[in-house]
Design an enzyme around this catalytic site. Structure first.
Site, PDB file in Angstrom:
ATOM      1  N   PHE A 109       0.824  -1.208   0.000  1.00  0.00           N
ATOM      2  CA  PHE A 109       0.000   0.000   0.000  1.00  0.00           C
ATOM      3  C   PHE A 109       0.862   1.263   0.000  1.00  0.00           C
ATOM      4  O   PHE A 109       0.808   2.082  -0.928  1.00  0.00           O
ATOM      5  CB  PHE A 109      -0.933  -0.054   1.214  1.00  0.00           C
ATOM      6  CG  PHE A 109      -1.576   1.249   1.581  1.00  0.00           C
ATOM      7  CD1 PHE A 109      -2.271   1.994   0.636  1.00  0.00           C
ATOM      8  CD2 PHE A 109      -1.501   1.726   2.884  1.00  0.00           C
ATOM      9  CE1 PHE A 109      -2.871   3.203   0.982  1.00  0.00           C
ATOM     10  CE2 PHE A 109      -2.096   2.919   3.243  1.00  0.00           C
ATOM     11  CZ  PHE A 109      -2.786   3.660   2.291  1.00  0.00           C
ATOM     12  N   ASN A 164       8.984  -9.095  -1.772  1.00  0.00           N
ATOM     13  CA  ASN A 164       8.888 -10.554  -1.859  1.00  0.00           C
ATOM     14  C   ASN A 164       7.445 -11.015  -2.050  1.00  0.00           C
ATOM     15  O   ASN A 164       7.182 -12.214  -2.154  1.00  0.00           O
ATOM     16  CB  ASN A 164       9.505 -11.227  -0.626  1.00  0.00           C
ATOM     17  CG  ASN A 164       8.726 -10.958   0.650  1.00  0.00           C
ATOM     18  OD1 ASN A 164       7.800 -10.151   0.675  1.00  0.00           O
ATOM     19  ND2 ASN A 164       9.111 -11.626   1.730  1.00  0.00           N
ATOM     20  N   VAL A 179      14.251  -8.927   1.386  1.00  0.00           N
ATOM     21  CA  VAL A 179      15.389  -8.149   1.878  1.00  0.00           C
ATOM     22  C   VAL A 179      15.982  -8.732   3.158  1.00  0.00           C
ATOM     23  O   VAL A 179      17.036  -8.270   3.609  1.00  0.00           O
ATOM     24  CB  VAL A 179      15.010  -6.667   2.099  1.00  0.00           C
ATOM     25  CG1 VAL A 179      14.576  -6.031   0.797  1.00  0.00           C
ATOM     26  CG2 VAL A 179      13.938  -6.510   3.180  1.00  0.00           C
ATOM     27  N   LYS A 236      12.267 -10.683  11.183  1.00  0.00           N
ATOM     28  CA  LYS A 236      13.441 -10.746  10.309  1.00  0.00           C
ATOM     29  C   LYS A 236      13.545  -9.534   9.389  1.00  0.00           C
ATOM     30  O   LYS A 236      14.635  -9.003   9.183  1.00  0.00           O
ATOM     31  CB  LYS A 236      13.411 -12.036   9.489  1.00  0.00           C
ATOM     32  CG  LYS A 236      13.728 -13.289  10.287  1.00  0.00           C
ATOM     33  CD  LYS A 236      13.551 -14.553   9.477  1.00  0.00           C
ATOM     34  CE  LYS A 236      14.611 -14.700   8.420  1.00  0.00           C
ATOM     35  NZ  LYS A 236      14.502 -16.004   7.722  1.00  0.00           N
ATOM     36  N   ASN A 292      20.698  -5.415   6.311  1.00  0.00           N
ATOM     37  CA  ASN A 292      21.149  -5.575   4.924  1.00  0.00           C
ATOM     38  C   ASN A 292      21.070  -4.265   4.149  1.00  0.00           C
ATOM     39  O   ASN A 292      21.965  -3.933   3.364  1.00  0.00           O
ATOM     40  CB  ASN A 292      20.303  -6.642   4.219  1.00  0.00           C
ATOM     41  CG  ASN A 292      20.619  -8.047   4.694  1.00  0.00           C
ATOM     42  OD1 ASN A 292      21.714  -8.323   5.161  1.00  0.00           O
ATOM     43  ND2 ASN A 292      19.654  -8.943   4.583  1.00  0.00           N
ATOM     44  N   TYR A 329       6.057  -7.075  16.001  1.00  0.00           N
ATOM     45  CA  TYR A 329       6.049  -5.882  15.132  1.00  0.00           C
ATOM     46  C   TYR A 329       6.666  -4.689  15.859  1.00  0.00           C
ATOM     47  O   TYR A 329       7.553  -4.011  15.332  1.00  0.00           O
ATOM     48  CB  TYR A 329       4.616  -5.569  14.718  1.00  0.00           C
ATOM     49  CG  TYR A 329       4.483  -4.411  13.762  1.00  0.00           C
ATOM     50  CD1 TYR A 329       5.005  -4.481  12.469  1.00  0.00           C
ATOM     51  CD2 TYR A 329       3.811  -3.244  14.125  1.00  0.00           C
ATOM     52  CE1 TYR A 329       4.865  -3.422  11.583  1.00  0.00           C
ATOM     53  CE2 TYR A 329       3.666  -2.192  13.250  1.00  0.00           C
ATOM     54  CZ  TYR A 329       4.198  -2.279  11.981  1.00  0.00           C
ATOM     55  OH  TYR A 329       4.067  -1.230  11.101  1.00  0.00           O
TER      56      TYR A 329
END
Length: 325
Positions: free
Chosen positions: A12, A33, A58, A92, A100, A146
């Site tokens: 979104f 993804n 990612v 993750k 990353n 979260y």
């Protein structure tokens, strides 16, 4: 032509950011993804020469060839339905994914803006919430995957800024709504609109006295755009400070949709915040930003968008296949 990487590009928020930077003349690399994103959100961009899409998670090593000027890290589940179903991916992408992308930004000499959330404040004991408030978060509750992922994201981003001198920006996003939201993703606006359009009663959790502050997508994107090009590295609230109770908001939706249904009440989920209202003093003073779209105007746009969906899309529930890794 400046180049920008936008993660979570098919989501979104990410899709609207892709639109904005294409409009501003950037070469945009969208990355997603597709675990919660949808290619339909960016299908209109695929014919453009200045847009390319990478289907990639990612949380794994991220490679972008050539130069890179900016990174917007918006890859993350944002709906309670999603991050309760995929808690490990949520953790993750906020931790490994951020690491990353910070490494990529350091390698490329790029400025990076990461998307944090008002959820870092948890169930706040300070109201409205200022950026200096540390929050009241349950790290081991169901929402902790979260909340804590985003708190870690902020911490490691500031560490890269202080230790490596990396140009970083952190936006704390409050409740946002607009076209391209998924009707049944569990967030307040699409949940109420979906129920109203399907002829169902509107479900309010608790007694409906908990508050939220809803920001229209165009206002949020403008705030993010200004923050990226500012000189401010600390976290900044971007949201609409006009607060309403969930019960009052449900009544607004019923009036807007001219629905004949009623409001029903169910138990409040664990750790659901009782208050949520941003203090946007910093955004006003530093960015010259404040929301321009009123709630009645924005909701009418979103209602028309949802009405345009096919009957099949309207009736479809979220049946996604997730597997924690």
């Amino acid at each position: 032509m400046k180049k920008i990487l936008i993660t979570g590009a098919a989501g979104f928020l990410g899709s609207h950011l892709c639109d904005r930077f294409i409009k501003e003349g950037y070469r945009v690399i969208g990355m997603d993804n597709l675990i919660t994103g949808d290619l339909k959100n960016i299908a209109h961009l695929f014919p453009l020469e200045q847009f390319e899409f990478h289907h990639h998670d990612v949380s794994n090593f991220v490679h972008v060839s050539g130069t890179l000027d900016y990174i917007l890290h918006f890859a993350s589940p944002a709906s309670p339905i999603d991050y309760l179903k995929i808690p490990i991916q949520t953790l993750k992408v906020g931790s490994l994914g951020t690491l990353n992308l910070l490494g990529l930004a350091k390698q490329k000499g790029a400025r990076i803006l990461v998307a944090s959330t008002s959820e870092v404040y948890g169930d706040p004991l300070v109201h409205p919430q200022t950026e200096e408030y540390f929050g009241n978060v349950n790290p081991v509750g169901p929402r902790g995957v979260y909340d804590e992922a985003k708190r870690f994201m902020e911490s490691i981003t500031m560490a890269y800024h202080r230790f490596h001198g990396l140009e970083t920006r952190i936006v704390r996003i409050f409740n946002t709504y607009g076209p391209r939201m998924r009707l049944n993703d569990g967030r307040v606006v699409p949940a109420f609109m979906g129920q109203a359009l399907r002829g169902e009663d509107l479900t309010v959790f608790g007694d409906g006295s908990q508050t939220r502050s809803f920001c229209y997508i165009d206002d949020l994107v403008e705030g993010i755009y200004r923050l990226l090009f500012s000189d401010y590295a600390a976290p900044m609230n971007i949201g609409n400070p006009h607060e309403t109770t969930i019960r009052e908001f449900a009544e607004e939706i019923l009036a807007l949709t001219e629905a004949n249904q009623k409001i029903i009440y169910k138990p409040l989920p664990t750790d659901d915040p009782t208050q949520r209202q941003p203090d946007i003093t910093k955004a006003k003073e530093i960015l010259g930003w404040e929301p321009q779209v009123g709630r009645s105007q924005g909701l009418k746009i979103v209602y028309d968008y949802f009405k345009s969906l096919t009957k099949e899309e309207l009736q479809k529930k979220e049946h996604r296949s997730f597997s924690d890794r």
